[in-house]
Design a protein around this motif. Sequence first.
Motif, PDB file in Angstrom:
ATOM      1  N   TYR A 187      25.105  17.158 -60.577  1.00 29.11           N
ATOM      2  CA  TYR A 187      25.242  15.894 -61.303  1.00 29.11           C
ATOM      3  C   TYR A 187      24.632  14.764 -60.495  1.00 29.11           C
ATOM      4  O   TYR A 187      23.838  13.958 -60.990  1.00 29.11           O
ATOM      5  CB  TYR A 187      26.730  15.593 -61.535  1.00 29.11           C
ATOM      6  CG  TYR A 187      27.088  15.420 -62.989  1.00 29.11           C
ATOM      7  CD1 TYR A 187      26.888  14.205 -63.631  1.00 29.11           C
ATOM      8  CD2 TYR A 187      27.635  16.464 -63.725  1.00 29.11           C
ATOM      9  CE1 TYR A 187      27.208  14.043 -64.956  1.00 29.11           C
ATOM     10  CE2 TYR A 187      27.956  16.319 -65.055  1.00 29.11           C
ATOM     11  CZ  TYR A 187      27.754  15.098 -65.674  1.00 29.11           C
ATOM     12  OH  TYR A 187      28.062  14.936 -66.987  1.00 29.11           O
ATOM     13  N   LYS A 188      25.016  14.726 -59.212  1.00 28.54           N
ATOM     14  CA  LYS A 188      24.525  13.655 -58.341  1.00 28.54           C
ATOM     15  C   LYS A 188      23.006  13.711 -58.236  1.00 28.54           C
ATOM     16  O   LYS A 188      22.317  12.707 -58.397  1.00 28.54           O
ATOM     17  CB  LYS A 188      25.167  13.803 -56.950  1.00 28.54           C
ATOM     18  CG  LYS A 188      24.990  12.578 -56.071  1.00 28.54           C
ATOM     19  CD  LYS A 188      25.357  12.875 -54.632  1.00 28.54           C
ATOM     20  CE  LYS A 188      24.163  13.420 -53.874  1.00 28.54           C
ATOM     21  NZ  LYS A 188      24.456  13.913 -52.538  1.00 28.54           N
ATOM     22  N   ASN A 189      22.484  14.925 -57.982  1.00 20.49           N
ATOM     23  CA  ASN A 189      21.029  15.077 -57.869  1.00 20.49           C
ATOM     24  C   ASN A 189      20.327  14.629 -59.142  1.00 20.49           C
ATOM     25  O   ASN A 189      19.335  13.907 -59.101  1.00 20.49           O
ATOM     26  CB  ASN A 189      20.668  16.534 -57.585  1.00 20.49           C
ATOM     27  CG  ASN A 189      20.976  16.923 -56.152  1.00 20.49           C
ATOM     28  OD1 ASN A 189      21.074  16.068 -55.281  1.00 20.49           O
ATOM     29  ND2 ASN A 189      21.161  18.198 -55.915  1.00 20.49           N
ATOM     30  N   SER A 190      20.852  15.062 -60.285  1.00 19.21           N
ATOM     31  CA  SER A 190      20.208  14.711 -61.554  1.00 19.21           C
ATOM     32  C   SER A 190      20.187  13.204 -61.767  1.00 19.21           C
ATOM     33  O   SER A 190      19.204  12.659 -62.265  1.00 19.21           O
ATOM     34  CB  SER A 190      20.935  15.380 -62.724  1.00 19.21           C
ATOM     35  OG  SER A 190      20.488  16.699 -62.863  1.00 19.21           O
ATOM     36  N   ILE A 225      20.167  10.881 -59.428  1.00 20.52           N
ATOM     37  CA  ILE A 225      19.168  10.295 -58.523  1.00 20.52           C
ATOM     38  C   ILE A 225      17.763  10.523 -59.073  1.00 20.52           C
ATOM     39  O   ILE A 225      16.957   9.592 -59.171  1.00 20.52           O
ATOM     40  CB  ILE A 225      19.285  10.907 -57.104  1.00 20.52           C
ATOM     41  CG1 ILE A 225      20.631  10.546 -56.491  1.00 20.52           C
ATOM     42  CG2 ILE A 225      18.139  10.412 -56.218  1.00 20.52           C
ATOM     43  CD1 ILE A 225      20.904  11.234 -55.178  1.00 20.52           C
ATOM     44  N   TYR A 226      17.465  11.765 -59.444  1.00 18.04           N
ATOM     45  CA  TYR A 226      16.113  12.071 -59.933  1.00 18.04           C
ATOM     46  C   TYR A 226      15.806  11.270 -61.198  1.00 18.04           C
ATOM     47  O   TYR A 226      14.684  10.805 -61.391  1.00 18.04           O
ATOM     48  CB  TYR A 226      15.950  13.572 -60.239  1.00 18.04           C
ATOM     49  CG  TYR A 226      16.227  14.490 -59.073  1.00 18.04           C
ATOM     50  CD1 TYR A 226      16.112  14.027 -57.774  1.00 18.04           C
ATOM     51  CD2 TYR A 226      16.609  15.810 -59.272  1.00 18.04           C
ATOM     52  CE1 TYR A 226      16.379  14.864 -56.702  1.00 18.04           C
ATOM     53  CE2 TYR A 226      16.867  16.651 -58.213  1.00 18.04           C
ATOM     54  CZ  TYR A 226      16.762  16.173 -56.919  1.00 18.04           C
ATOM     55  OH  TYR A 226      17.024  16.995 -55.866  1.00 18.04           O
ATOM     56  N   THR A 227      16.812  11.139 -62.048  1.00 21.64           N
ATOM     57  CA  THR A 227      16.574  10.430 -63.307  1.00 21.64           C
ATOM     58  C   THR A 227      16.298   8.946 -63.054  1.00 21.64           C
ATOM     59  O   THR A 227      15.361   8.380 -63.613  1.00 21.64           O
ATOM     60  CB  THR A 227      17.786  10.591 -64.250  1.00 21.64           C
ATOM     61  OG1 THR A 227      17.999  11.983 -64.474  1.00 21.64           O
ATOM     62  CG2 THR A 227      17.535   9.908 -65.576  1.00 21.64           C
ATOM     63  N   VAL A 228      17.099   8.348 -62.162  1.00 14.64           N
ATOM     64  CA  VAL A 228      16.928   6.911 -61.920  1.00 14.64           C
ATOM     65  C   VAL A 228      15.597   6.628 -61.224  1.00 14.64           C
ATOM     66  O   VAL A 228      14.788   5.809 -61.690  1.00 14.64           O
ATOM     67  CB  VAL A 228      18.111   6.363 -61.080  1.00 14.64           C
ATOM     68  CG1 VAL A 228      17.828   4.934 -60.641  1.00 14.64           C
ATOM     69  CG2 VAL A 228      19.403   6.438 -61.883  1.00 14.64           C
ATOM     70  N   LEU A 238      19.287  20.807 -53.456  1.00 14.31           N
ATOM     71  CA  LEU A 238      18.477  19.839 -54.188  1.00 14.31           C
ATOM     72  C   LEU A 238      18.494  20.111 -55.685  1.00 14.31           C
ATOM     73  O   LEU A 238      17.936  19.349 -56.464  1.00 14.31           O
ATOM     74  CB  LEU A 238      17.026  19.896 -53.695  1.00 14.31           C
ATOM     75  CG  LEU A 238      16.765  19.453 -52.260  1.00 14.31           C
ATOM     76  CD1 LEU A 238      15.314  19.705 -51.892  1.00 14.31           C
ATOM     77  CD2 LEU A 238      17.097  17.983 -52.088  1.00 14.31           C
ATOM     78  N   TYR A 239      19.123  21.207 -56.111  1.00 13.59           N
ATOM     79  CA  TYR A 239      19.057  21.601 -57.521  1.00 13.59           C
ATOM     80  C   TYR A 239      19.630  20.526 -58.442  1.00 13.59           C
ATOM     81  O   TYR A 239      20.726  20.022 -58.205  1.00 13.59           O
ATOM     82  CB  TYR A 239      19.856  22.892 -57.759  1.00 13.59           C
ATOM     83  CG  TYR A 239      19.128  24.146 -57.370  1.00 13.59           C
ATOM     84  CD1 TYR A 239      17.865  24.097 -56.791  1.00 13.59           C
ATOM     85  CD2 TYR A 239      19.701  25.394 -57.579  1.00 13.59           C
ATOM     86  CE1 TYR A 239      17.213  25.251 -56.428  1.00 13.59           C
ATOM     87  CE2 TYR A 239      19.049  26.557 -57.220  1.00 13.59           C
ATOM     88  CZ  TYR A 239      17.798  26.479 -56.642  1.00 13.59           C
ATOM     89  OH  TYR A 239      17.155  27.622 -56.292  1.00 13.59           O
TER      90      TYR A 239
END
Lengths: 304, 318
Positions: free
Chosen positions: A84-87, A89-92, A233-234
């Motif tokens: 959730y956290k990774n997604s 970050i990547y999205t923002v 990193l997933y």
Amino acid sequence: MSLLALKNKKITRRSKEDRVFDIINVFLTAMILILVVYPLYFIVIASFSDPNMIYEGKVWLLPKEITFEGYERIFRDSKIWLGYKNSIIYTVVGTFVNVAFTLMAAYALSRKDLYGRNVFMFLFLMTMFFSGGLIPTYLVVKNLGLLNTMWALILPKAVAVWNVIVAKTYFETSIPNELLEAAKMDGCSDAKFFAKIVLPLSKPIVAVMVLFYAVGHWNSYFDALIYLNNENLYPLQLILRNILIQNQASTMMISDLDSLAAKQRVSELIKYGVIIVASVPLLIVYPFVQKYFVKGVMIGGIKG
Amino acid sequence: MELAKKANSVIDSHAKVKRGLKIKKIFSNYQLYLFLLPALIYFIVFHYLPMYGILIAFKDFVATKGIMGSPWVGFKHFGRFFESFQFWTLIKNTLGLSVVQLIVGFPLPIFLALMLNQIRSEKYKRFVQTVVYAPHFISVVVLAGMIFVFFSNNGLINNIILLFGGDPISFMAKPEWFKPLYIASGVWQETGWAAIIYLAALAGVSPELHEAAVMDGANKWQRIFHVDIPAIMPTAVILLILSVGGIMNIGFEKAYLLQTPMNQPSAEIIPTYVYKMGLQQAQYSFAAAVGLFNAVINLILLIAVNKFAKKLSGTGLW
């Protein structure tokens, strides 16, 4: 008199035909509604029904023997939260890069006084019809040393040609040329004009771009699959894939259960729950932003 | 003589002024070029550099030697692909999947848009629209996950089959079910979204046309045929060209997720094959050759269809 009567008769006859049409139409669209909604609704009720009830085919319209075991196990799992956290970050970060690059390029290309704009446009459009393909692109990303970094998910997808066209069309049609001329008269530079006048006037298109790109980032798994092999990193979608398709991560979540049957049941429950957990952000936002998506498609369609 | 000279020098100086203006124009717009720069670099690095990288399809690529240092082998990899026992299966699977998807998936959004356009209650119409657009935003992983849970041996669909007295089917293990599942799920997810563009075209139809048709005694059915359908024709042609042109570009992502060891015979398509050969087995050159073959066929199709459509209806992409 008789003519009027005839005409009246004609109108009533016609409206009867049309009324039949309307009834059939409402009936058919209602069927379509059910076909679209029921699978989604079923996932929701299945996610807190006893898995045995689902197995035996007893869950249809309402949850049976409500249990929150699936959600409890999902929320206890650290991988989901990391994903959730990774997604997020990547999205923002990804969306920020996307929107900045796209709007700047689109504005420049929307200016008729940009010498060579057709050449640039051609260079961009070409990539829609022919691409190097998976392997050469992978090798470029690899040679740039982006493998196993967040940038592998962001830079190779930095600009979508289609969105450049949409934004360019919007600028061309909604920023009057007189505005630019007046600003130039006052000694306003292009950068200042873009930041101070164009952007504030283009809030709808900014919203469209943010939403298109953000949904793309949130939902993508393929780039993560090929460019990342460090589990920390997933993004969420890759973790979801392991749970939903490969039955992998769920074995971690159910390691305390003894019997195979119990394991299988709970892992089904987890699958339903995880679908809900992953879709919640979009489900919450969707009704409020739907009109922007539609707007984006329509601007693209006019040009298309 | 004198006059011609004069004229020449005037033209000359005019051209000079023009050239000067051009340079001045570029300079005065330098900020716009800076705006363009990030996107330009992006397209060069992540699109044009890979196009150059296609060269490895004609070489035996060795990572340590780089693209230029690797030896040329001509069409060796293409030959290997054409002769491999999987070649015709892959072509059949890829084309079969996308042709059926096109035939089924292309007309449905048009029907839906025509239906939605005829709904009289604005509220109901907006509600239906909101609902049918929603599946578009479901990620492909979640969609595939839904297919797996619904079509598992004890899933919803088999429960429905049992309810009607049928025998359960193990959908995910049967090669013949891959295509229907792939296409039906695509229809479920994208039909509503694809209808938007037609709805936009329908909204642009002048109400006077409909009023005139009503005056002439046309019922709704006739108005759909004689007013609505001609109005969306140009949009439909463009979209048809685009989808026929992309026929070999069938999405990798869903097919890969829906593959199981059992349905492989019908689920293996060119893009998934490229992924497996290239990235899982590191046969870079061979996989690049297969990918190039696919891309070239696509490009030829697109150009051909565009030409054909232009001749037929006067609308084309370029």
